[in-house]
Design a protein around this motif. Structure first.
Motif, PDB file in Angstrom:
ATOM      1  N   UNK A 344      38.967  26.945  33.949  1.00  0.00           N
ATOM      2  CA  UNK A 344      39.534  27.807  34.998  1.00  0.00           C
ATOM      3  C   UNK A 344      40.913  28.297  34.565  1.00  0.00           C
ATOM      4  N   UNK A 345      40.933  29.477  33.970  1.00  0.00           N
ATOM      5  CA  UNK A 345      42.182  30.042  33.475  1.00  0.00           C
ATOM      6  C   UNK A 345      42.008  30.580  32.072  1.00  0.00           C
ATOM      7  N   UNK A 346      41.303  29.829  31.220  1.00  0.00           N
ATOM      8  CA  UNK A 346      41.118  30.254  29.833  1.00  0.00           C
ATOM      9  C   UNK A 346      39.731  30.874  29.613  1.00  0.00           C
ATOM     10  N   UNK A 347      38.692  30.202  30.088  1.00  0.00           N
ATOM     11  CA  UNK A 347      37.331  30.743  29.998  1.00  0.00           C
ATOM     12  C   UNK A 347      37.176  31.914  30.980  1.00  0.00           C
ATOM     13  N   UNK A 348      37.487  31.663  32.239  1.00  0.00           N
ATOM     14  CA  UNK A 348      37.554  32.720  33.262  1.00  0.00           C
ATOM     15  C   UNK A 348      39.013  32.813  33.689  1.00  0.00           C
ATOM     16  N   UNK A 349      39.583  33.995  33.565  1.00  0.00           N
ATOM     17  CA  UNK A 349      41.028  34.166  33.729  1.00  0.00           C
ATOM     18  C   UNK A 349      41.329  35.077  34.910  1.00  0.00           C
ATOM     19  N   UNK A 350      42.340  34.736  35.671  1.00  0.00           N
ATOM     20  CA  UNK A 350      42.787  35.596  36.775  1.00  0.00           C
ATOM     21  C   UNK A 350      43.054  37.000  36.247  1.00  0.00           C
ATOM     22  N   UNK A 351      42.501  37.998  36.928  1.00  0.00           N
ATOM     23  CA  UNK A 351      42.664  39.362  36.412  1.00  0.00           C
ATOM     24  C   UNK A 351      44.066  39.901  36.665  1.00  0.00           C
ATOM     25  N   UNK A 352      44.805  39.246  37.543  1.00  0.00           N
ATOM     26  CA  UNK A 352      46.182  39.666  37.825  1.00  0.00           C
ATOM     27  C   UNK A 352      46.956  38.445  38.295  1.00  0.00           C
ATOM     28  N   UNK A 353      48.290  38.539  38.231  1.00  0.00           N
ATOM     29  CA  UNK A 353      49.110  37.407  38.685  1.00  0.00           C
ATOM     30  C   UNK A 353      49.000  37.229  40.196  1.00  0.00           C
ATOM     31  N   UNK A 354      48.638  38.276  40.917  1.00  0.00           N
ATOM     32  CA  UNK A 354      48.411  38.141  42.368  1.00  0.00           C
ATOM     33  C   UNK A 354      47.297  37.147  42.653  1.00  0.00           C
ATOM     34  N   UNK A 355      46.316  37.093  41.748  1.00  0.00           N
ATOM     35  CA  UNK A 355      45.156  36.207  41.906  1.00  0.00           C
ATOM     36  C   UNK A 355      45.298  34.906  41.131  1.00  0.00           C
ATOM     37  N   UNK A 356      46.528  34.521  40.827  1.00  0.00           N
ATOM     38  CA  UNK A 356      46.758  33.330  39.999  1.00  0.00           C
ATOM     39  C   UNK A 356      46.070  32.087  40.546  1.00  0.00           C
ATOM     40  N   UNK A 357      45.802  32.075  41.840  1.00  0.00           N
ATOM     41  CA  UNK A 357      45.190  30.891  42.441  1.00  0.00           C
ATOM     42  C   UNK A 357      43.856  30.522  41.787  1.00  0.00           C
ATOM     43  N   UNK A 401      51.077  34.515  51.446  1.00  0.00           N
ATOM     44  CA  UNK A 401      49.632  34.489  51.253  1.00  0.00           C
ATOM     45  C   UNK A 401      49.315  33.746  49.964  1.00  0.00           C
ATOM     46  N   UNK A 402      48.132  33.158  49.930  1.00  0.00           N
ATOM     47  CA  UNK A 402      47.707  32.498  48.682  1.00  0.00           C
ATOM     48  C   UNK A 402      47.436  33.558  47.606  1.00  0.00           C
ATOM     49  N   UNK A 403      46.670  34.581  47.949  1.00  0.00           N
ATOM     50  CA  UNK A 403      46.523  35.746  47.063  1.00  0.00           C
ATOM     51  C   UNK A 403      47.576  36.752  47.500  1.00  0.00           C
ATOM     52  N   UNK A 476      39.537  34.847  54.378  1.00  0.00           N
ATOM     53  CA  UNK A 476      40.504  35.709  55.074  1.00  0.00           C
ATOM     54  C   UNK A 476      41.702  34.921  55.584  1.00  0.00           C
ATOM     55  N   UNK A 477      41.444  33.725  56.130  1.00  0.00           N
ATOM     56  CA  UNK A 477      42.585  32.990  56.695  1.00  0.00           C
ATOM     57  C   UNK A 477      43.313  32.144  55.662  1.00  0.00           C
ATOM     58  N   UNK A 478      42.599  31.618  54.656  1.00  0.00           N
ATOM     59  CA  UNK A 478      43.255  30.709  53.708  1.00  0.00           C
ATOM     60  C   UNK A 478      43.689  31.384  52.417  1.00  0.00           C
ATOM     61  N   UNK A 479      42.959  32.412  51.970  1.00  0.00           N
ATOM     62  CA  UNK A 479      43.301  33.085  50.713  1.00  0.00           C
ATOM     63  C   UNK A 479      44.100  34.368  50.951  1.00  0.00           C
ATOM     64  N   UNK A 480      43.643  35.172  51.919  1.00  0.00           N
ATOM     65  CA  UNK A 480      44.283  36.472  52.132  1.00  0.00           C
ATOM     66  C   UNK A 480      45.201  36.473  53.355  1.00  0.00           C
ATOM     67  N   UNK A 481      45.435  35.304  53.899  1.00  0.00           N
ATOM     68  CA  UNK A 481      46.393  35.119  54.972  1.00  0.00           C
ATOM     69  C   UNK A 481      47.426  34.092  54.551  1.00  0.00           C
TER      70      UNK A 481
END
Length: 837
Positions: A344-357, A401-403, A476-481
């Motif tokens: 999680x991070x190297x094999x599949x990588x966040x496409x942006x720093x906003x999605x670092x979670x 927000x988390x994201x 919506x409430x935990x990731x985008x809120x």
């Protein structure tokens, strides 16, 4: 990445400030919108040939960069290249170079290609350059204290106490300080690096060492090849005098690059790594995806640790000796964290720093998974409780927000929300979906997006695909809120219906919906109810009882990330402790009576029970809360504490028990304390020294001199600092610097320790001790990012440094014969003063 969190520097919440967000590209509605980087070019392969100028602290490089337009035709290649000299740019066709026009300014290299290229039409550009990390202008942050990408440590060998090393740090966008590239997380490329170094040094990079050739003048060239695509921020080079301790998982090499002094302890520090790889591979249903796994440590590292693909870099805090390791390997969670990033991070990588979670919350949660598997659920729950509490109790987190698409600096997202809260959210999701669906969802996400980039929506889709459940409400409430439930609760008895009505009130502005575990105690025994709380300010639930409930314990399983206001009596806490299967409820019961210890017999009874708790952290908590100088408490618990001091299987419990016995100031315990001074455990030694000093202060200097405090944990340093300062134990001066450096903040939370820390700071500043002075300035430099733009904190540190400078100037005046050494200390302080202007 695992951040280095300087907890001392965060005391009192004084260091947090709100930063105004800068204007940037927007979606049209938000004031600030951090869009994912637009891919004009697709990187394919990066080939580097590098050698190092140790005197100038520069790197000479040649690069062959193979790329193609991502979709639209283009005749231009735009690369990030920070602080460099560019000597030559050419098109390379089968080894034949044709010069290309280019423009290099403001850390951006724009190259005009020889023609317009179409999608999937590859070309190779050759660049000859000099990397000059000390010319890089971008600055560090709270997460990563410096951002110059390439680091020469003791390059000229002038510091006899420090090895000569080179290491790189790419995250977030600092790889472009040592090779021209597209320095964005959504770029992936294969790579090969030829590193020419003095033959006495070993090298480490991503992938496998394919070849090693001796060169003239005592040099050697190592050729490292990474044949699978990964993001540019994960490129790594390490150079230095390391021992390489070999291990393996199946047929994959697992290597530990370690400073030679610590080679005998390498397996104690790193040795669980193969078992971790096996456990994570099975848990995820996806075998470790890379050709090897190596771990290395770097001096003066700018954060905690970094998950460079196949080549994790740790800060030197990982270097521990038996006295520390027998207490606990304080770095084991980080070892698990960085390893999990390989998926999680190297094999599949966040496409942006906003999605670092999608990188960091999984790495954080891997610490839970490893602890649960290896050491039991209580240890995992304790670890996560500490993490989530850091998020809950640190100011400034609730509104994030988390994201997060509206950050000021991209490195702002490396925080307690992305990591600690994110891990807690995954634990809630696991509980909601059940283990089978949760781990199957993770497997689907990895297989669907392997060697690619992804974001939180794609994570949601994988969990939905596997479970069949709609998860928009959760995301919506935990990731985008933002925020979390803030809960008050009450209960009333209805004698006719023989029911207790439990009302859950959410006091935050935006209510959440969530499953909730409630234990209702009837005749002293709990019954578990799992209810659904709707997104409303108040929810009421009715439960059958024989009489009014003795106790209602909400969030009894400890899974919900929430602020809960509790008003329980010591008697109720004792009942909660006795009736709870889950660690967190037991531990909170012990913690809950801290203000009643010595006032209420039920509190003493609860502490006595907790001394026999199967989990050692609960025993430690009970020992910390008691006061055996109180006759009632000694009568109830003294004999048990004596047993723990000598026989508990955990040295940390023994140490806490010795500290509890020390409060009696009874000389009959001197044999126990004197035996403890000779223990292997640093914690037992530290508590024993402090205990003896309470009884016989004359022995302080000789005893404090015996303990190896280099790299010791903060709690041990805090315990021994007053002894060391009061008795002027000069050999330990540099070791107490990391506490003394923050005395203005410590005084807010612990005035007594703060006073000793201030005396320690003044002692260091009045002494000709270069190592201790540089330890102070180094700690402050690491804290700089966490302090941010808080004017009050900066002013306090500036004044502290100026006071220290005045003491050094007076020292110089009195000792002109030592001018060379004292002037180095003055220079270090002046540099810190400049940093905090």
């Amino acid at each position: 990445m695992k951040k280095a969190i300087l907890s001392i520097a965060l005391l009192g919440g004084i260091l947090f400030s709100a930063n105004a967000a800068a204007q940037t590209e927007t979606s049209g509605r938000e004031k600030v919108y951090r869009a994912t980087h637009t891919k004009v070019t697709e990187l394919k392969h990066t080939k580097l040939k590098v050698n190092f100028d140790y005197q100038k602290e520069q790197m000479n490089g040649e690069e062959w960069l193979t790329a193609a337009p991502f979709f639209y035709p283009t005749n231009e290649l735009t690369l990030d290249a920070k602080g460099m000299l560019i000597h030559e740019v050419a098109l390379d066709i089968n080894g034949k170079k044709s010069p290309l026009k280019y423009d290099y300014k403001d850390d951006v290299l724009k190259i005009t290609l020889d023609k317009t290229y179409q999608k999937n039409q590859d070309y190779t550009v050759y660049i000859k350059y000099t990397a000059r990390p000390n010319e890089v202008k971008q600055e560090g942050s709270a997460a990563i204290s410096d951002a110059k990408g390439l680091y020469f440590i003791n390059a000229q060998g002038t510091d006899p106490d420090k090895p000569t090393q080179i290491w790189t740090q790419g995250e977030t966008e600092s790889s472009s300080a040592w090779f021209p590239t597209i320095d964005k997380s959504n770029q992936k490329t294969t790579q090969e690096i030829y590193m020419t170094v003095p033959d006495k040094y070993v090298t480490l990079s991503n992938g496998l060492l394919k070849d090693s050739q001796k060169e003239a003048n005592g040099l050697r060239t190592d050729h490292w090849v990474m044949d699978k695509r990964h993001s540019t921020y994960l490129f790594f080079m390490g150079v230095g005098e390391y021992a390489i301790v070999k291990d393996k998982w199946k047929n994959i090499a697992v290597d530990y690059y370690i400073e030679k002094e610590y080679e005998p302890y390498a397996k104690q520090i790193y040795g669980n790594t193969p078992e971790m790889i096996e456990f994570f591979s099975k848990k995820l249903g996806y075998d470790f995806p890379w050709s090897k796994y190596a771990q290395i440590s770097g001096r003066d590292y700018v954060s905690g640790a970094m998950e460079n693909t196949t080549a994790t870099l740790h800060g030197s805090d990982i270097l521990q000796k038996p006295g520390q390791l027998i207490d606990e390997n304080t770095w084991e969670d980080t070892i698990a964290h960085e390893l999990f990033h390989q998926w999680f991070g190297d094999l599949v990588t966040a496409e942006s720093w906003s999605n670092l979670t999608v990188n960091e919350s999984f790495a954080n949660y891997s610490e839970y998974l490893w602890n649960e598997y290896k050491y039991g659920k209580d240890q995992a729950d304790y670890h996560q409780m500490k993490d989530v509490n850091m998020y809950l109790t640190t100011p400034g987190n609730f509104d994030k927000d988390l994201v997060r698409f509206n950050y000021d600096s991209r490195e702002d997202v490396f925080d307690l929300v992305t990591y600690q809260k994110g891990g807690g959210i995954l634990h809630m999701l696991r509980n909601y979906l059940g283990d089978d669906a949760f781990f199957a969802g993770m497997n689907d996400y990895l297989k669907t997006y392997e060697y690619q980039n992804a974001e939180a929506h794609q994570l949601r889709l994988s969990f939905e695909k596997v479970s069949g459940k709609d998860l928009n409400w959760f995301f919506n409430q935990w990731y985008f809120g933002h925020g979390n439930p803030k809960i008050k609760y009450s209960y009333t008895f209805e004698p006719v219906k023989k029911q207790v009505a439990v009302t859950i009130e959410q006091t935050q502005e935006q209510p959440f919906q969530f499953p909730l575990a409630i234990d209702v105690y009837d005749n002293g025994k709990p019954k578990r109810y799992n209810v659904w709380v709707n997104a409303e300010a108040k929810n009421t639930f009715n439960f059958d009882v024989s009489k009014n409930a003795d106790l209602v314990n909400i969030n009894a399983d400890g899974i919900l990330v929430a602020d809960i206001t509790d008003t329980k009596t010591p008697e109720q806490y004792a009942m909660q402790y006795a009736g709870s299967k889950e660690f967190k409820s037991r531990y909170l019961a012990v913690s809950g009576i801290k203000d009643q210890v010595g006032k209420n017999p039920a509190a003493t009874k609860l502490l006595a029970a907790a001394l026999k708790d199967p989990f050692f952290r609960t025993r430690i908590k009970a020992l910390q809360l008691m006061d055996l100088s109180n006759p009632e408490q000694f009568k109830a618990m003294g004999a048990e504490v004596e047993k723990l001091a000598s026989n508990d299987p955990k040295t940390l419990v023994q140490a806490a028990a010795i500290s509890a016995l020390a409060k009696t100031k009874d000389k009959k315990y001197l044999p126990v304390f004197e035996k403890g001074v000779n223990a292997v455990s640093n914690a037992v030694k530290g508590s024993s020294v402090s205990a003896i000093v309470e009884i016989d202060p004359a022995k302080a200097s000789a005893l404090a001199d015996k303990i190896d405090l280099e790299g010791a944990p903060e709690n041990l340093l805090s315990k021994l600092l007053p002894v060391i300062v009061k008795n002027k134990v000069t050999s330990q001066m540099s070791n107490i610097a990391q506490v003394a450096a923050f005395y203005p903040f410590i005084k807010f939370q612990n005035p007594e320790l703060g006073k000793s820390a201030e005396e320690g700071y003044n002692w260091i500043m009045s002494s000709d001790n270069l190592k201790a002075t540089e330890s102070i300035t180094k700690m402050l430099n690491q804290a700089k990012g966490q302090i941010g733009n808080n004017p009050q904190a900066k002013m306090m540190i500036s004044q502290m440094l100026k006071d220290g400078l005045a003491k050094k100037m007076e020292l110089l005046k009195q000792n002109p014969q030592n001018a060379a050494n004292i002037n180095k200390q003055i220079d270090a302080i002046n540099k810190s003063i400049e940093d905090f202007k």
